[in-house]
Design a protein around this motif. Structure first.
Motif, PDB file in Angstrom:
ATOM      1  N   HIS A 174      22.314  70.258  39.100  1.00  0.00           N
ATOM      2  CA  HIS A 174      21.007  70.341  39.665  1.00  0.00           C
ATOM      3  C   HIS A 174      20.533  71.757  39.609  1.00  0.00           C
ATOM      4  O   HIS A 174      19.457  71.970  38.935  1.00  0.00           O
ATOM      5  CB  HIS A 174      20.919  69.971  41.192  1.00  0.00           C
ATOM      6  CG  HIS A 174      19.624  70.158  41.483  1.00  0.00           C
ATOM      7  ND1 HIS A 174      18.599  69.274  41.305  1.00  0.00           N
ATOM      8  CD2 HIS A 174      18.858  71.189  42.261  1.00  0.00           C
ATOM      9  CE1 HIS A 174      17.437  69.649  41.716  1.00  0.00           C
ATOM     10  NE2 HIS A 174      17.559  70.983  42.285  1.00  0.00           N
ATOM     11  N   HIS A 204      22.517  64.815  45.204  1.00  0.00           N
ATOM     12  CA  HIS A 204      21.128  63.871  44.971  1.00  0.00           C
ATOM     13  C   HIS A 204      21.306  63.165  43.805  1.00  0.00           C
ATOM     14  O   HIS A 204      20.294  62.348  43.500  1.00  0.00           O
ATOM     15  CB  HIS A 204      19.792  64.569  45.474  1.00  0.00           C
ATOM     16  CG  HIS A 204      19.536  65.504  44.706  1.00  0.00           C
ATOM     17  ND1 HIS A 204      18.600  66.668  44.902  1.00  0.00           N
ATOM     18  CD2 HIS A 204      19.466  65.658  43.048  1.00  0.00           C
ATOM     19  CE1 HIS A 204      18.357  67.555  43.789  1.00  0.00           C
ATOM     20  NE2 HIS A 204      18.665  66.751  42.678  1.00  0.00           N
ATOM     21  N   HIS A 205      21.945  63.582  43.045  1.00  0.00           N
ATOM     22  CA  HIS A 205      22.119  62.564  41.683  1.00  0.00           C
ATOM     23  C   HIS A 205      23.133  61.731  41.592  1.00  0.00           C
ATOM     24  O   HIS A 205      23.466  61.182  40.790  1.00  0.00           O
ATOM     25  CB  HIS A 205      22.363  63.615  40.370  1.00  0.00           C
ATOM     26  CG  HIS A 205      21.349  64.597  39.973  1.00  0.00           C
ATOM     27  ND1 HIS A 205      20.303  64.268  39.300  1.00  0.00           N
ATOM     28  CD2 HIS A 205      21.081  65.896  40.708  1.00  0.00           C
ATOM     29  CE1 HIS A 205      19.645  65.298  39.115  1.00  0.00           C
ATOM     30  NE2 HIS A 205      19.961  66.188  39.894  1.00  0.00           N
TER      31      HIS A 205
HETATM   32 CU   CU1 Z   1      18.631  67.694  40.848  1.00  0.00          CU
END
Ligand code: CU1
Ligand code: HAS
Length: 573
Positions: A228, A277-278
């Motif tokens: 990220h 969040h991935h």
């Molecule tokens: Cu991300």
């Protein structure tokens, strides 16, 4: 009138060399992109579907890692040198990191492209996310490690320049562009630790056969810990240009210097503790940790929303200086014939849409609908593929005259090229988002599936495919025009035309703002604390479930206090 190349000839060479490597990667990567767009949509197939993954890896690595980061190091070298107004501390160090990064990138590219030749016993069809269980030849990981160490040295180079400057300017505010570079690099140091551990401790020994297995969830999590923040590593050079160059191109001045500093500090603090969040769909990570990542991600929207406000306000100020009037009428007064301006403005406009699809991704429950579908490539072609890539191309039109002393070969071609990119991307990414909602998967050469029809509410699958093929073709043509324009500029002789490299002072300068904003040590400390809070428990639980090297078979998805104590006791020996 002298410009950057006259004042800093050695640094100019580094900036030019970095941009040259970036553009070679851009050309090859874009060509692979064209092949994929036509292959997936079944318009033209010149490679077998097996080779698709080699080309996809090449496309992702060359564009998202090599092109973007080489442009970044060139731009940051220019920004630090210019804003501190002093040469690099030791040009041998500068050439050393450039050499290391270039060697690393070459090894990576060779490892990937060897996959196209069965006679060469080397391949790296691991996609640009390269986590286990996909395995590459050791040369790929070693090249990657060299590349990353090169970026660390580049950061050290800029920090050394800053330290020298600070010695001579005690008590002064850090010049804005240098501030942006330093905060971005601190974020990068924190983020790359994850991928460094993953590559050096797990992937290299595993690819060399020194260990039998790895814990795939652990390498994935370490990857996304880095994966990220890397998106902001791509974005920050674009933001640097939007904050410090775009207002000038629009005919005005940056609205607020302190607000720009707040934005970069927020990115330093919040970019890393969100990587999970991935992994909303990964079993083996408890829901609570995913919820924390989601909450942090929603806070991370703030600096981009602040950016939208500040940058548009600066553009409006510029337009009004140029005689623009009315609520929206001022838009017409902007310098739309300037490819540098138009490219960056269109990039920003598309980022508004890409940011919106990012918000959709970030919602834990909505993510289940779009994860691993074509929606996600739709999202990132608007963000890294346009907000970043188009800004870098547009920025080149502004930067090139300063680092070469030469006039851009053709501004009309430049204008055509940036608009063509925008139009191509409207077709391609809109269709990708729609296709994703229908469930069309990403990362496959054969998205059609036999005996299965995707149901569309509006339009048809054929129409979506055609938009992707058309968009991909326009994007490739745009890159060809860009590279032609840049090569022709480089090949031209230098003429005595003055270069406009002046950057005006912001409307609201740094002097009245809190000095604590420049306290880099404080922000670094808080950033590290947030990372520790967000990652200690998930990592402990992943290691506790399946071991550091994936030895045990268990896969429970929760962590109990009892289990945690056991794990910590185990780690402490
Ligand atoms: Cu991300
Ligand atoms: Fe993302 C997946 C969430 C931003 C890149 N993202 C990806 C992947 C990539 C990527 C490459 O939460 C795929 C990775 C893979 O291969 O699996 N992303 C977000 C969120 C944001 C976001 C919340 N992404 C980016 C940026 C990227 C990037 C920036 C690259 C540079 N993304 C996700 C999530 C996933 C994801 C999940 C996982 C999906 C899955 O399931 O796999 C936010 O940072 C976005 C905030 C942006 C805004 C927009 C502000 C608007 C501005 C424009 C101003 C206008 C101007 C011009 C200057 C709120 C600043 C005006 C012009 C005039 C003419 C007036």
């Amino acid at each position: 009138m002298s410009t950057f190349v006259d004042d800093y000839p050695e640094e100019s060479k580094i900036v030019q060399a970095s941009l040259a490597v970036a553009f070679v990667a851009l050309g090859i990567g874009a060509f692979f992109g064209l092949i994929q767009a036509l292959h997936r949509t079944n318009v033209l197939r010149i490679f077998s579907s097996v080779d698709y993954y080699t080309l996809l890896t090449g496309h992702g690595v060359l564009l998202a890692i090599v092109f973007t980061i080489f442009f970044l190091v060139g731009l940051f070298t220019w920004a630090v040198t210019k804003s501190l107004d002093r040469p690099a501390p030791d040009i041998r160090l500068t050439w050393a990191w450039f050499g290391l990064m270039t060697t690393g990138a070459t090894l990576v590219a060779v490892a990937i492209l060897s996959g196209l030749f069965p006679s060469i016993p080397m391949s790296a069809d691991v996609l640009y996310t390269f986590y286990a269980p996909l395995q590459a030849h050791p040369v790929f990981y070693i090249g990657l490690a060299m590349f990353i160490v090169g970026t660390w040295m580049a950061g050290a180079d800029w920090f050394l320049a800053y330290r020298e400057w600070r010695g001579e300017n005690p008590g002064e505010r850090i010049p804005l562009q240098t501030f942006m570079v330093l905060t971005t690099m601190i974020m990068w140091y924190i983020a790359t630790l994850g991928v460094a551990v993953s590559v050096v401790v797990f992937l290299i020994p595993w690819s060399m056969g020194l260990v039998d297995s790895v814990n795939p969830l652990l390498t994935r999590t370490l990857f996304w810990y880095f994966g990220h923040p890397i998106v902001y590593f791509w974005l920050m050079p674009a933001y640097l240009l939007w904050y410090t160059v775009l207002p000038k191109l629009a005919g005005g001045r940056l609205f607020s210097d302190p607000l720009a500093r707040v934005v970069f500090v927020l990115f330093l603090l919040l970019s890393t503790p969100v990587g999970i969040h991935h992994q909303y769909l990964d079993p083996g990570i408890a829901e609570g940790f995913k919820f924390i990542a989601m909450t942090n991600t929603m806070f991370l929207l703030l600096p981009s929303l602040l950016t939208a406000f500040t940058v548009v306000a600066s553009m409006e100020h510029g337009a009004r200086q140029r005689g623009g009037e009315g609520y929206l009428g001022w838009l017409g007064a902007l310098p739309w014939r300037d490819p540098a301006f138009t490219g960056m403005a269109l990039a920003g406009l598309m980022f508004a849409a890409g940011g919106f699809s990012g918000m959709v991704n970030a919602g834990m429950n909505i993510n289940y609908l779009v994860h691993n579908t074509l929606w996600v490539p739709g999202h990132f072609h608007m963000t890294v593929g346009t907000a970043v890539a188009l800004t870098m191309m547009a920025g080149t039109y502004w930067l090139l005259p300063q680092i070469t002393g030469k006039k851009v070969y053709s501004r009309p071609i430049g204008l055509l090229q940036v608009v063509m990119w925008f139009v191509g991307m409207v077709f391609m990414s809109n269709a990708m988002h729609r296709g994703g909602l229908l469930g069309i998967p990403r990362r496959t050469a054969e998205p059609q599936y036999t005996n299965f029809d995707f149901v569309t509410a509006v339009g048809s699958i054929g129409e979506i495919r055609m938009q992707i093929a058309l968009g991909g073709t326009l994007l490739f043509l745009s890159v060809v025009l860009f590279l032609f324009n840049v090569a022709a500029t480089w090949a031209d002789d230098r003429t005595e035309t003055p270069v406009d490299d002046y950057l005006p002072e912001p409307l609201s300068g740094p002097s009245g703002s809190p000095v604590v904003l420049d306290n880099l040590a404080l922000w670094t400390g808080i950033a590290i604390v947030l990372v520790v809070l967000a990652y200690t428990l998930p990592l402990a639980s992943i290691i506790g479930d399946a071991g550091l090297f994936g030895s045990s078979g268990g896969f429970p998805a929760t962590v109990t206090l009892d289990g945690l104590v056991r794990i910590i006791a185990g780690v402490m020996g």
